[in-house]
Write a protein that holds these residues in place. Structure first.
Motif, PDB file in Angstrom:
ATOM      1  N   ARG A   1     101.637  36.630  26.137  1.00 13.10           N
ATOM      2  CA  ARG A   1     101.158  35.313  25.684  1.00 13.10           C
ATOM      3  C   ARG A   1     100.501  34.615  26.856  1.00 13.10           C
ATOM      4  NH1 ARG A   1     104.816  30.266  23.255  1.00 13.10           N
ATOM      5  NH2 ARG A   1     103.069  28.780  23.074  1.00 13.10           N
TER       6      ARG A   1
ATOM      7  N   LYS B   1      98.512  31.123  28.487  1.00 18.01           N
ATOM      8  CA  LYS B   1      98.776  29.689  28.458  1.00 18.01           C
ATOM      9  C   LYS B   1      98.057  29.005  27.306  1.00 18.01           C
ATOM     10  CE  LYS B   1      98.639  25.626  31.489  1.00 18.01           C
ATOM     11  NZ  LYS B   1      98.232  25.116  32.826  1.00 18.01           N
ATOM     12  N   GLU B   2      96.846  29.490  26.961  1.00 17.12           N
ATOM     13  CA  GLU B   2      96.057  28.865  25.910  1.00 17.12           C
ATOM     14  C   GLU B   2      96.469  29.307  24.513  1.00 17.12           C
ATOM     15  OE1 GLU B   2      94.861  30.528  28.428  1.00 17.12           O
ATOM     16  OE2 GLU B   2      94.101  28.914  29.736  1.00 17.12           O
ATOM     17  N   SER B   3      97.195  30.417  24.409  1.00 19.17           N
ATOM     18  CA  SER B   3      97.548  30.962  23.104  1.00 19.17           C
ATOM     19  C   SER B   3      98.701  30.176  22.488  1.00 19.17           C
ATOM     20  CB  SER B   3      97.931  32.444  23.224  1.00 19.17           C
ATOM     21  OG  SER B   3      98.314  32.967  21.988  1.00 19.17           O
ATOM     22  N   SER B   4      98.660  30.052  21.156  1.00 24.09           N
ATOM     23  CA  SER B   4      99.712  29.327  20.434  1.00 24.09           C
ATOM     24  C   SER B   4     100.899  30.210  20.108  1.00 24.09           C
ATOM     25  CB  SER B   4      99.140  28.747  19.134  1.00 24.09           C
ATOM     26  OG  SER B   4      98.626  29.797  18.327  1.00 24.09           O
ATOM     27  N   CYS B   5     100.769  31.518  20.268  1.00 21.46           N
ATOM     28  CA  CYS B   5     101.866  32.443  19.993  1.00 21.46           C
ATOM     29  C   CYS B   5     101.697  33.671  20.875  1.00 21.46           C
ATOM     30  CB  CYS B   5     101.893  32.851  18.523  1.00 21.46           C
ATOM     31  SG  CYS B   5     100.436  33.793  18.007  1.00 21.46           S
TER      32      CYS B   5
END
Length: 732
Positions: free
Chosen positions: A141, A143-147
């Motif tokens: 994962r 830092k920008e990913s939501s999951c």
């Protein structure tokens, strides 16, 4: 019928036979390209040799991703499960499709970038190789990913976790960073898997690999444990410094004996820093943590050079602990010489190694003012304990005890209050302190001057010392070194003289550490004067007789004494012939005796001088006739080595203090039950001279230069241990 048969003789052996030219030649083999899966498995076998190599690649990738925390979980030595979790940048979902393909990397774009590479990995083969020989899954994962996204790989390609499902990465809940799980390593390479002997051995190698990076990677926390275990075998916090990391992993006994190392050279383009052990630390194997441009590598050349540097500071067989962080200009380093990057090559290797070894030598010399020695009970099974009094090297090279224990640790002392030392750890450290002998009653001589010693007149010549180059003498010196007993030598070199116990049995008491020993000083002096004869060979002083003594008369005195001791068998020997024979032997060899041993005999048989081994002590002249007589039958004059050895043994025996009768503690009273006995004034005077010589001359000399051999163990006995006595008195 046998005559009609055609017997074809067999071809004789050893005769070259021509090939049958009628046989058809085999068709030449055609060159074909290997299948891609074969190529990938060959490459995987070169890069991932063992579980530790797979973990090394994963650790380096995690550190390159900016991680500050690494968690490693191992099952069955990494063959069943190898999992590493980090909190780094993570991997973009779009890159997961080619993550495990060969030569896919974010660290290298052109070949020229190798000359300035500053990361651990660069080829993009680690994950690809693992995917060809194990079941690989990745959860990551950014830092920008939501999951988080989970993907599974086989042979470098995305695969579905279950049959019938899509191979695309699946979204799941997860924290930032990456978790890589390697299962069933070498499942499709049975020959490689069978080569591993035990899971515990592979786990030990993994711990060593994790420990290396845990020491080096400042600002990164490391944990490593077995699967299902609640405790970690390695646990290093993020904020720990390098020395604290060494202390946690390699224990305080190593960390407390380390000194810093810093050196750099602009000409050769390198900078080196690290921690090295001082002379107090000695192990059976060398521990070398070597990092070149932050990459853990091995170098037999550097290791051998470091061991040779330490050879002059450590006892025989001792090995150091060294951690080196070597930074070299990237343009001077070739990192692409080994599939696992275990080795690197760099320019000016010899010059850089020489500078580092010189700095190590200088660092050790600066801190080599204090050494701690280990002692052990010579006649019991007590555990080893360190001496509280180290040996401090003075300018003259003589070891003297210091008042307090000194450390070679460059760190400033703590500001906390000093902890009070236990009474059972206190050691006598001042040789001038009051001793047992000061409590004994003085026995004045006939003239009332018990403590006045007759001063000898010394004449100093301008004769230059000669360097002994005789092979026989060098071999005799080597025999002494080979027979050295390290623990006993340490005890004698750091001892404190307590006093004479028994002049008749020639026993003295010394204190070594927190232990009290009884020493047969007859044996000790014999070995000391023999070694002194070897080290000062052909450079002795001389005790001159004015006027010279008649050799015949001295030998006659010794012969009469031998005749009395022989008893009834004395009549079987012609003692006059013995005297004449020994006298002639000594006269014939007077040139050799004068040149090597300062024993001067004239042609007329006059004894002018005998060797003086140590200033401040003269042997008993009552032993001189016996010494001269024994030079005949007990010295092997036919062989050089045996001659020197046997002569020096006889000389050492001559110099050993004689056995003296015990002093009379109290004369008989005047009640009529006996007569008052008086002790011989000459014996009283001689006893005082021997006591003074032992305390002021011989034992200090033994402390400075005696090599205690294994044969001396029979003459040393431990009689008290301060810690043991405290345990006894605590029960009272």
């Amino acid at each position: 019928m046998a005559e009609e048969m055609d017997i074809v003789p067999s071809s004789p052996r050893g005769i070259k036979r021509k090939g049958d030219e009628n046989l058809p030649l085999p068709a030449p083999r055609r060159i074909k390209a290997l299948a891609q899966d074969v190529v990938n498995k060959i490459a995987a076998g070169e890069i991932i040799v063992a579980p530790e190599h797979a973990l090394k690649e994963l650790i380096e990738n995690a550190v390159d991703a900016g991680s500050t925390s690494l968690e490693v979980v191992i099952k069955e030595g990494g063959l069943k499960l190898l999992q590493i979790t980090d909190n780094g940048h993570g991997i973009d979902k779009e890159d997961l499709a080619i993550l495990c393909e060969r030569f896919t990397t974010s660290k290298l774009k052109a070949f020229e970038d190798l000359s300035s590479i500053g990361t651990y990995g660069f080829r993009g083969e680690a994950l690809a190789s693992i995917s060809h020989i194990a079941h690989l899954s990745v959860t990551t994962r950014t830092k920008e990913s939501s999951c988080a996204w989970r993907a599974q790989y086989s042979d470098g390609k995305l695969v579905s976790p279950k049959p019938g499902q899509s191979a695309e990465p699946k979204p799941i809940a997860g924290r930032g960073g990456t978790q890589i799980t390697v299962e069933d390593l070498f499942y499709n390479v049975p020959s490689r898997r069978r080569a591993f002997r035990s899971a515990s051995e592979e786990y030990a190698k993994i711990l060593d690999m994790v420990a290396r990076y845990a020491v080096h990677c400042a600002g990164v926390s490391f944990t490593c444990k077995k699967h299902g275990s609640s405790t970690a075998d390695i646990s290093v916090p993020t904020a720990a410094g390098t020395l604290d990391r060494i202390r946690q992993i390699h224990k305080a006994t190593v960390a407390n004996e380390l000194v810093t190392l810093n050196t750099e050279n602009e000409r050769w383009g390198f900078k080196c820093e690290g921690w090295i052990s001082n002379a107090n630390h000695s192990a059976k194997r060398t521990t070398l943590l070597l990092f070149i441009n932050h990459r853990s590598v091995e170098s037999s050349v550097i290791k051998k050079a470091i061991e040779q540097t330490y050879a002059t500071f450590l006892p025989k067989g001792g090995r150091p602990f060294v951690y080196l962080n070597l930074e070299i200009e990237p343009a001077r380093v070739d990192v692409n010489v080994h599939p696992t990057k275990r080795e690197v090559h760099f320019l000016n290797e010899d010059e850089i190694i020489a500078i580092i070894c010189d700095e190590i030598r200088n660092s050790l010399s600066k801190v080599d003012t204090s050494r701690s020695f280990m002692t052990q009970s010579l006649l019991s099974n007590q555990p080893k304990i360190p001496l509280a009094t180290p040996v401090k090297q003075t300018a003259a090279g003589v070891s003297t005890p210091t008042l307090t224990s000194e450390r070679s640790d460059p760190r400033p002392p703590p500001t906390t209050a000093m902890k009070k030392r236990n009474e059972n750890n206190l050691v006598r450290t001042d040789a001038s302190a009051r001793k047992i002998t000061s409590m004994l009653q003085s026995h004045p001589s006939a003239d009332g001057a018990a403590n006045e010693d007759e001063e000898m007149d010394y004449e100093y010549t301008e004769k230059e010392p000669t360097s002994c180059r005789l092979t026989s003498v060098k071999e005799l010196r080597a025999q002494v070194r080979d027979a050295m007993h390290n623990e006993l030598t340490d005890i004698i070199s750091t001892h404190t003289f307590v006093g004479i116990v028994d002049e008749q049995k020639r026993i003295a008491a010394i204190q070594g550490g927190v232990k009290l020993f009884l020493v047969d000083y007859g044996m000790l002096c014999n070995e000391y004067f023999y070694q002194l004869g070897l080290t000062d060979f052909a450079n002795y002083g001389a005790l001159r007789f004015k006027p010279p003594l008649l050799l015949h008369d001295l030998l006659r005195i010794a012969a009469e004494q031998e005749q009395r001791n022989a008893g009834d068998s004395a009549d079987e020997v012609d003692w006059d012939d013995v005297v004449d024979s020994v006298k002639q032997q000594l006269i014939d060899r007077r040139a050799l005796l004068a040149e090597y041993f300062s024993l001067e005999i004239t042609e007329k048989g006059e004894l002018c001088s005998i060797p003086l081994l140590v200033k401040g002590y003269a042997p008993s002249m009552a032993k001189l006739p016996q010494f001269l007589l024994r030079l005949g039958p007990y010295v092997d004059w036919d062989s050089e080595k045996e001659c020197f050895q046997s002569f020096l043994r006889e000389l050492a025996s001559f110099y050993v203090p004689e056995s003296l009768p015990l002093p009379l503690s109290m004369p008989q009273d005047e009640s009529g039950k006996g007569k008052v006995t008086e002790e011989d004034p000459e014996i009283v005077a001689r006893r005082e001279k021997v006591r003074k010589a032992l305390e002021d001359v011989i034992f200090p000399a033994c402390k400075a230069r005696l090599v205690a051999t294994r044969g001396l163990l029979k003459g040393v006995m431990e009689v008290a241990n301060l810690k043991g006595l405290y345990r006894v008195f605590e029960r009272c």
